[in-house]
Design a protein around this motif. Structure first.
Motif, PDB file in Angstrom:
ATOM      1  N   VAL A  28      52.268  37.614  38.594  1.00 18.88           N
ATOM      2  CA  VAL A  28      53.448  37.892  39.427  1.00 18.88           C
ATOM      3  C   VAL A  28      53.221  39.169  40.229  1.00 18.88           C
ATOM      4  O   VAL A  28      53.493  39.217  41.436  1.00 18.88           O
ATOM      5  CB  VAL A  28      54.724  37.997  38.560  1.00 18.88           C
ATOM      6  N   PHE A  29      52.719  40.202  39.572  1.00 19.46           N
ATOM      7  CA  PHE A  29      52.436  41.444  40.288  1.00 19.46           C
ATOM      8  C   PHE A  29      51.357  41.235  41.348  1.00 19.46           C
ATOM      9  O   PHE A  29      51.433  41.803  42.433  1.00 19.46           O
ATOM     10  CB  PHE A  29      52.006  42.548  39.329  1.00 19.46           C
ATOM     11  N   ALA A  30      50.345  40.432  41.050  1.00 19.11           N
ATOM     12  CA  ALA A  30      49.260  40.190  42.003  1.00 19.11           C
ATOM     13  C   ALA A  30      49.770  39.496  43.259  1.00 19.11           C
ATOM     14  O   ALA A  30      49.334  39.795  44.369  1.00 19.11           O
ATOM     15  CB  ALA A  30      48.171  39.354  41.351  1.00 19.11           C
ATOM     16  N   VAL A  31      50.706  38.582  43.092  1.00 22.20           N
ATOM     17  CA  VAL A  31      51.241  37.845  44.239  1.00 22.20           C
ATOM     18  C   VAL A  31      52.181  38.712  45.072  1.00 22.20           C
ATOM     19  O   VAL A  31      52.100  38.736  46.293  1.00 22.20           O
ATOM     20  CB  VAL A  31      51.965  36.559  43.770  1.00 22.20           C
ATOM     21  N   PHE A  32      53.073  39.447  44.408  1.00 27.62           N
ATOM     22  CA  PHE A  32      54.113  40.164  45.128  1.00 27.62           C
ATOM     23  C   PHE A  32      53.775  41.611  45.471  1.00 27.62           C
ATOM     24  O   PHE A  32      54.523  42.239  46.212  1.00 27.62           O
ATOM     25  CB  PHE A  32      55.424  40.131  44.330  1.00 27.62           C
ATOM     26  N   MET A  33      52.693  42.125  44.959  1.00 23.46           N
ATOM     27  CA  MET A  33      52.406  43.548  45.189  1.00 23.46           C
ATOM     28  C   MET A  33      51.010  43.807  45.736  1.00 23.46           C
ATOM     29  O   MET A  33      50.431  44.852  45.494  1.00 23.46           O
ATOM     30  CB  MET A  33      52.598  44.332  43.897  1.00 23.46           C
ATOM     31  N   LYS A  34      50.442  42.869  46.446  1.00 18.46           N
ATOM     32  CA  LYS A  34      49.117  43.092  47.015  1.00 18.46           C
ATOM     33  C   LYS A  34      49.178  44.198  48.053  1.00 18.46           C
ATOM     34  O   LYS A  34      50.029  44.198  48.914  1.00 18.46           O
ATOM     35  CB  LYS A  34      48.579  41.824  47.657  1.00 18.46           C
ATOM     36  N   GLY A  35      48.242  45.128  47.933  1.00 19.04           N
ATOM     37  CA  GLY A  35      48.159  46.221  48.891  1.00 19.04           C
ATOM     38  C   GLY A  35      47.519  45.774  50.187  1.00 19.04           C
ATOM     39  O   GLY A  35      46.942  44.692  50.294  1.00 19.04           O
ATOM     40  N   ASP A  36      47.589  46.618  51.181  1.00 17.32           N
ATOM     41  CA  ASP A  36      47.029  46.288  52.492  1.00 17.32           C
ATOM     42  C   ASP A  36      45.586  46.733  52.648  1.00 17.32           C
ATOM     43  O   ASP A  36      44.915  46.327  53.580  1.00 17.32           O
ATOM     44  CB  ASP A  36      47.867  46.953  53.593  1.00 17.32           C
ATOM     45  N   GLY A  37      45.087  47.563  51.742  1.00 21.00           N
ATOM     46  CA  GLY A  37      43.789  48.200  51.929  1.00 21.00           C
ATOM     47  C   GLY A  37      42.586  47.298  51.768  1.00 21.00           C
ATOM     48  O   GLY A  37      41.650  47.353  52.543  1.00 21.00           O
ATOM     49  N   ALA A  38      42.533  46.450  50.768  1.00 20.66           N
ATOM     50  CA  ALA A  38      41.334  45.685  50.464  1.00 20.66           C
ATOM     51  C   ALA A  38      41.392  44.287  51.081  1.00 20.66           C
ATOM     52  O   ALA A  38      42.466  43.735  51.302  1.00 20.66           O
ATOM     53  CB  ALA A  38      41.171  45.561  48.956  1.00 20.66           C
ATOM     54  N   GLY A  39      40.203  43.738  51.316  1.00 19.00           N
ATOM     55  CA  GLY A  39      40.132  42.354  51.761  1.00 19.00           C
ATOM     56  C   GLY A  39      40.431  41.429  50.592  1.00 19.00           C
ATOM     57  O   GLY A  39      40.476  41.848  49.437  1.00 19.00           O
ATOM     58  N   PHE A  40      40.597  40.149  50.895  1.00 15.69           N
ATOM     59  CA  PHE A  40      40.976  39.203  49.859  1.00 15.69           C
ATOM     60  C   PHE A  40      39.933  39.105  48.755  1.00 15.69           C
ATOM     61  O   PHE A  40      40.272  39.080  47.569  1.00 15.69           O
ATOM     62  CB  PHE A  40      41.237  37.819  50.463  1.00 15.69           C
ATOM     63  N   MET A  41      38.669  39.043  49.093  1.00 15.34           N
ATOM     64  CA  MET A  41      37.615  38.903  48.071  1.00 15.34           C
ATOM     65  C   MET A  41      37.531  40.146  47.194  1.00 15.34           C
ATOM     66  O   MET A  41      37.374  40.040  45.976  1.00 15.34           O
ATOM     67  CB  MET A  41      36.257  38.606  48.706  1.00 15.34           C
ATOM     68  N   GLN A  42      37.615  41.318  47.799  1.00 13.09           N
ATOM     69  CA  GLN A  42      37.601  42.554  47.004  1.00 13.09           C
ATOM     70  C   GLN A  42      38.793  42.591  46.058  1.00 13.09           C
ATOM     71  O   GLN A  42      38.667  42.961  44.902  1.00 13.09           O
ATOM     72  CB  GLN A  42      37.631  43.783  47.911  1.00 13.09           C
ATOM     73  N   TYR A  43      39.947  42.198  46.572  1.00  9.25           N
ATOM     74  CA  TYR A  43      41.162  42.181  45.769  1.00  9.25           C
ATOM     75  C   TYR A  43      41.035  41.189  44.617  1.00  9.25           C
ATOM     76  O   TYR A  43      41.372  41.499  43.471  1.00  9.25           O
ATOM     77  CB  TYR A  43      42.357  41.832  46.659  1.00  9.25           C
ATOM     78  N   ALA A  44      40.533  39.998  44.908  1.00  5.01           N
ATOM     79  CA  ALA A  44      40.390  38.960  43.885  1.00  5.01           C
ATOM     80  C   ALA A  44      39.376  39.377  42.821  1.00  5.01           C
ATOM     81  O   ALA A  44      39.604  39.151  41.625  1.00  5.01           O
ATOM     82  CB  ALA A  44      39.980  37.640  44.528  1.00  5.01           C
ATOM     83  N   LEU A  45      38.276  39.984  43.218  1.00  2.00           N
ATOM     84  CA  LEU A  45      37.272  40.438  42.252  1.00  2.00           C
ATOM     85  C   LEU A  45      37.817  41.547  41.358  1.00  2.00           C
ATOM     86  O   LEU A  45      37.620  41.529  40.136  1.00  2.00           O
ATOM     87  CB  LEU A  45      36.005  40.920  42.963  1.00  2.00           C
ATOM     88  N   ARG A  46      38.488  42.502  41.950  1.00  2.00           N
ATOM     89  CA  ARG A  46      39.058  43.587  41.144  1.00  2.00           C
ATOM     90  C   ARG A  46      40.158  43.072  40.220  1.00  2.00           C
ATOM     91  O   ARG A  46      40.233  43.459  39.058  1.00  2.00           O
ATOM     92  CB  ARG A  46      39.602  44.690  42.060  1.00  2.00           C
ATOM     93  N   LEU A  47      40.996  42.178  40.731  1.00  2.00           N
ATOM     94  CA  LEU A  47      42.048  41.596  39.911  1.00  2.00           C
ATOM     95  C   LEU A  47      41.452  40.806  38.750  1.00  2.00           C
ATOM     96  O   LEU A  47      41.917  40.913  37.613  1.00  2.00           O
ATOM     97  CB  LEU A  47      42.957  40.702  40.751  1.00  2.00           C
ATOM     98  N   GLY A  48      40.408  40.039  39.012  1.00  2.00           N
ATOM     99  CA  GLY A  48      39.744  39.288  37.949  1.00  2.00           C
ATOM    100  C   GLY A  48      39.150  40.202  36.891  1.00  2.00           C
ATOM    101  O   GLY A  48      39.276  39.940  35.689  1.00  2.00           O
ATOM    102  N   ALA A  49      38.510  41.269  37.330  1.00  2.00           N
ATOM    103  CA  ALA A  49      37.941  42.227  36.373  1.00  2.00           C
ATOM    104  C   ALA A  49      39.041  42.897  35.556  1.00  2.00           C
ATOM    105  O   ALA A  49      38.910  43.062  34.332  1.00  2.00           O
ATOM    106  CB  ALA A  49      37.118  43.275  37.123  1.00  2.00           C
ATOM    107  N   ASP A  50      40.116  43.275  36.214  1.00  2.00           N
ATOM    108  CA  ASP A  50      41.241  43.905  35.507  1.00  2.00           C
ATOM    109  C   ASP A  50      41.875  42.942  34.500  1.00  2.00           C
ATOM    110  O   ASP A  50      42.214  43.339  33.383  1.00  2.00           O
ATOM    111  CB  ASP A  50      42.306  44.380  36.499  1.00  2.00           C
TER     112      ASP A  50
END
Length: 175
Positions: free
Chosen positions: A117-139
């Protein structure tokens, strides 16, 4: 005046605030690599052991304190955590035995849903989608691994401490 005072409420709140401090301290050290997101640590024990009003208070106050350590929208954490607490509180009678697998399962499920839920509604503007997805997966992987080891501990710790003080704490039956 104190006839209906429930000692479990300030005890679980203090324990949750201690967890906020520990997790935010660990995250400060791990920040370049991974961020541990463990909302289930704060939600499961109050949802199991407290009545409805006590659960609302403990989870809500803890959410606002945890929110102060993260850059999220005000009130969003409390809203999502309280929804998860309502769900767990409604199913609490299934966890009367406090078995490890059941506690770990409900903790992992709640944690995963909240993180998504946080990943969907609180994505920041700084990172690209792949960077965001990789970091989210690692987290998410790191959080799930840590939660697998500490879920049962965070539920059995209040039971053990209250038992040592001569107070009985069990899964709440009524509201």
């Amino acid at each position: 005046m104190f006839r209906k005072f429930d000692i479990r409420i300030p005890f679980l709140l203090a324990l949750n605030l201690l967890y906020v401090f520990i997790i935010s301290t660990v995250n400060s050290e791990l920040a370049p690599y991974v961020c541990l997101m463990l909302p289930a640590v704060f939600i499961v024990a109050p949802a199991l052991f407290l009545g409805f009003g006590g659960m609302l208070f403990v989870v809500g106050v803890t959410a606002f304190f945890a929110e102060a350590t993260t850059p999220v929208r005000t009130g969003m954490t409390a809203f999502v955590w309280l929804l998860a607490a309502f769900w767990i509180h409604g199913w609490r009678y299934r966890f009367k035995t406090l078995d490890s697998l059941g506690i770990m399962g409900v903790s992992q499920a709640a944690n995963l849903v909240i993180i998504l839920v946080f990943a969907v509604f609180m994505k920041g503007d700084g990172a690209g989608f792949m960077q965001y997805a990789l970091r989210l997966g690692a987290d998410m992987l790191a959080s799930a691994a840590v939660l697998a080891f500490c879920a049962k501990f965070t539920v059995s710790l209040p039971v053990s401490i209250m038992g040592a003080l001569g107070l009985d704490i069990t899964v709440s039956e009524g509201d």
